[in-house]
Enzyme design. Structure first.
Site, PDB file in Angstrom:
ATOM      1  N   VAL A  47       1.006  -1.133  -0.165  1.00 44.48           N
ATOM      2  CA  VAL A  47      -0.164   0.285  -0.211  1.00 44.48           C
ATOM      3  C   VAL A  47       0.683   1.277   0.041  1.00 44.48           C
ATOM      4  O   VAL A  47       0.497   2.053   0.442  1.00 44.48           O
ATOM      5  CB  VAL A  47      -1.018   0.144   0.280  1.00 44.48           C
ATOM      6  CG1 VAL A  47      -2.149  -1.045   1.116  1.00 44.48           C
ATOM      7  CG2 VAL A  47      -0.392  -0.263   2.548  1.00 44.48           C
ATOM      8  N   ALA A  50       2.310   6.501  -2.127  1.00 45.59           N
ATOM      9  CA  ALA A  50       2.832   7.528  -2.137  1.00 45.59           C
ATOM     10  C   ALA A  50       4.832   8.174  -1.281  1.00 45.59           C
ATOM     11  O   ALA A  50       5.250   7.368  -1.424  1.00 45.59           O
ATOM     12  CB  ALA A  50       2.235   8.609  -0.934  1.00 45.59           C
ATOM     13  N   LYS A  78       2.672  13.719  -8.100  1.00 42.57           N
ATOM     14  CA  LYS A  78       2.770  14.972  -6.201  1.00 42.57           C
ATOM     15  C   LYS A  78       3.483  15.598  -6.613  1.00 42.57           C
ATOM     16  O   LYS A  78       3.619  15.416  -6.338  1.00 42.57           O
ATOM     17  CB  LYS A  78       3.026  13.502  -5.925  1.00 42.57           C
ATOM     18  CG  LYS A  78       2.427  13.754  -4.260  1.00 42.57           C
ATOM     19  CD  LYS A  78       3.107  12.446  -2.973  1.00 42.57           C
ATOM     20  CE  LYS A  78       2.954  13.355  -2.292  1.00 42.57           C
ATOM     21  NZ  LYS A  78       3.270  12.380  -0.774  1.00 42.57           N
ATOM     22  N   VAL A 183      11.226 -19.897   2.793  1.00 44.69           N
ATOM     23  CA  VAL A 183      12.253 -20.722   3.815  1.00 44.69           C
ATOM     24  C   VAL A 183      12.306 -21.282   4.921  1.00 44.69           C
ATOM     25  O   VAL A 183      11.402 -21.524   5.685  1.00 44.69           O
ATOM     26  CB  VAL A 183      13.272 -19.431   4.054  1.00 44.69           C
ATOM     27  CG1 VAL A 183      14.359 -19.797   5.599  1.00 44.69           C
ATOM     28  CG2 VAL A 183      13.397 -18.075   3.143  1.00 44.69           C
ATOM     29  N   LEU A 331      10.125  -2.233   5.664  1.00 43.72           N
ATOM     30  CA  LEU A 331       9.196  -2.883   6.719  1.00 43.72           C
ATOM     31  C   LEU A 331      10.157  -4.154   7.923  1.00 43.72           C
ATOM     32  O   LEU A 331       9.915  -3.100   9.059  1.00 43.72           O
ATOM     33  CB  LEU A 331       8.302  -3.712   6.040  1.00 43.72           C
ATOM     34  CG  LEU A 331       7.432  -2.939   5.957  1.00 43.72           C
ATOM     35  CD1 LEU A 331       6.087  -3.515   5.143  1.00 43.72           C
ATOM     36  CD2 LEU A 331       7.344  -1.594   6.396  1.00 43.72           C
ATOM     37  N   ILE A 344       8.215   4.253   1.495  1.00 40.83           N
ATOM     38  CA  ILE A 344       9.764   4.191   0.077  1.00 40.83           C
ATOM     39  C   ILE A 344      10.993   4.771  -0.335  1.00 40.83           C
ATOM     40  O   ILE A 344      11.800   4.279  -0.256  1.00 40.83           O
ATOM     41  CB  ILE A 344       8.903   4.121  -1.225  1.00 40.83           C
ATOM     42  CG1 ILE A 344       7.828   3.151  -1.591  1.00 40.83           C
ATOM     43  CG2 ILE A 344       9.894   3.700  -2.794  1.00 40.83           C
ATOM     44  CD1 ILE A 344       6.855   3.997  -2.283  1.00 40.83           C
TER      45      ILE A 344
END
Length: 498
Positions: A47, A50, A78, A183, A331, A344
């Protein structure tokens, strides 16, 4: 432990894995072999739609043509984020990628504007910001001018799953090997504790010298195997849940992200070429999952075209993002909610940092320490910027917003707020991702108006000052009539075949 770094293994795909593969292979070439292990059966969060302007540096380094990128990822432009209901309900402001006015030696433009305001000027600060003017008008075009006053910094909204696919195709053409599989076992060297290989469910064994953990919140290598530890920041940023749902695209595509505050969190609206991305970030201590989903679905501007997807997270950072021969990217390295679209970028900066410090004749403790020091500082600086949005709210309508006003914030943020409130001064910390103009817009948007301004702003007479401001405002407005509507730009530009 000294050995030539010949083989890099990336665990996990998605944006983190494939951006890592693309950049490392492009920059290091034949100096390293890169193998990415992922499983189609394991989904990605997907998600992060942006971005902020440094994403354009990645595309430039990779040699990706912008028109191709926009077309393949269903991207839109943007220029800013619009924050609605953050100070008080019914009020909004923009955090743009631009800067108001023009650069002045030793004295920022907003000091001159503040003096003029005290003398009766009614213009808002944003009326001197080209990004704001274009965002409000729904326009975008590339501006070919060397005049810094006419700079129009921009980023993108894009479909994260399409972006990962785009980077996968790019990486495989460069020679990155993709291996399918889950894994089942991670083998470590008994003496050093370094990861030696990954054993997959299909029996394959993937050995390597350096491992990038892009396995998401699980942190399969960095945490589950190496037990690096996690620094919990939920006392500063208490939102710990998100629910996302796509919806049909609007007829008119806005060139900015919307961040809309609600009773126990905030909602994002991200316009793409083929649909809209929507989500709600919230605190489970103040709002149930059902309430959050109901609030989100009740506040969509177009028909939902999917089921709500719930995500749990803990705001904070991995205590060591490089430990032994494992580097956490994405993350797995930590999580800061997507309020300022930094997820990002944190992937990007982690890879760029690794390229700068990439081990040649083996992993050196000094390089690992420097990597972790820079990562820690970057996370903390972004954290402070996010906390600013929440802490200085003036809402009294719900317990969530009242609680945030009373949290004990870091000393670094306390000092920055106090200095601006008293004097109007802003100083960018070394390597801070956010420029003074970003801190300025959020502080003023959240209602912090400086009591004073720099004495240099008293140099021009009243007539000279107002004339200067009028001239700058006119220069900022001049490009608008020649610019395309955002949708017109996308339609024409994405069809370009270079």
């Amino acid at each position: 432990m000294k050995s030539v770094m010949r083989k890099v293994v990336i665990l996990g795909g998605g944006t983190a894995g494939w951006m890592s593969a693309a950049l490392l292979k492009k920059m290091l070439g034949n100096a390293v072999d890169i193998e990415l292990v992922e499983s189609e059966a394991i989904g990605t969060v997907g998600v992060g739609e942006a971005t902020i302007p440094p994403i354009r540096l990645v595309n430039n380094v990779l040699g990706i043509k912008e028109a191709d990128f926009l077309r393949e990822t269903k991207a839109t432009m943007k220029l800013a984020i619009k924050f609605e209901n953050w100070r008080v309900p019914g009020e909004g402001y923009f955090h743009t990628f631009g800067a108001p006015g023009k650069s002045m030696a030793f004295c920022h433009f907003h000091h001159y504007w503040r003096r003029a305001q005290q003398e009766g000027l009614k213009d808002s600060l944003w009326e001197y910001d080209l990004n704001y003017l274009c965002a409000q008008a729904g326009k975008f075009s590339h501006i070919n001018s060397k005049d810094p006053v006419l700079e129009l910094p921009y980023a993108y909204h894009f479909d994260a799953s399409l972006y990962a696919r785009f980077l996968r195709n790019y990486s495989e053409k460069l020679g990155v090997t993709r291996t399918e599989g889950k894994v089942e076992k991670v083998d470590q060297n008994n003496d050093s504790g370094y990861i030696q290989s990954l054993q997959l469910d299909n029996g394959k064994i993937i050995g390597g010298d350096l491992f990038l953990d892009c396995s998401g919140f699980r942190g399969l290598l960095i945490q589950q195997k190496l037990n690096t530890g996690y620094e919990d920041w939920s006392h500063l940023l208490p939102c710990d849940r998100a629910v996302a749902v796509p919806s049909e695209r609007f007829q008119k595509t806005l060139p900015y992200t919307r961040s809309i505050a609600h009773g126990a969190g905030w909602q994002w609206r991200i316009p793409l070429q083929h649909r809209n991305g929507n989500g709600m970030v919230y605190s489970s201590a103040h709002c149930s999952d059902e309430q959050a989903a109901d609030t989100l679905l009740a506040n969509l501007d177009s028909k939902a075209c999917g089921d709500p997807n719930f995500i749990r997270f803990l705001t904070g950072r991995r205590r060591k993002q490089w430990h032994k021969n494992v580097i956490a990217v994405g993350l797995s390295s930590g999580f800061l909610e997507p309020l300022e679209s930094t997820s990002i970028h944190l992937i990007q900066s982690a890879i760029v940092r690794l390229i700068h410090l990439f081990p040649h004749q083996g992993i050196q403790p000094a390089a690992v320490a420097e990597y972790n020091k820079q990562s820690k500082l970057e996370f903390e600086q972004i954290r402070d910027f996010l906390v600013l949005h929440y802490h200085v709210n003036q809402r009294t309508d719900t317990q969530f917003w009242r609680d945030l006003q009373s949290i004990e914030i870091p000393d670094s943020l306390t000092q920055k707020i106090a200095l601006f409130a008293e004097t109007g001064r802003l100083f960018r910390e070394q390597n801070d991702l956010f420029l003074e103009s970003s801190w300025l817009q959020v502080m003023m948007g959240q209602g912090i108006m400086p009591k004073d301004y720099h004495p240099m702003a008293d140099n021009p007479s009243r007539e000279q000052l107002l004339g200067m401001l009028q001239q700058i405002r006119q220069v900022k407005q001049d490009p608008l009539p020649k610019m395309l509507d955002h949708d017109e730009f996308l339609t024409s530009y994405c069809q370009i075949k270079e």
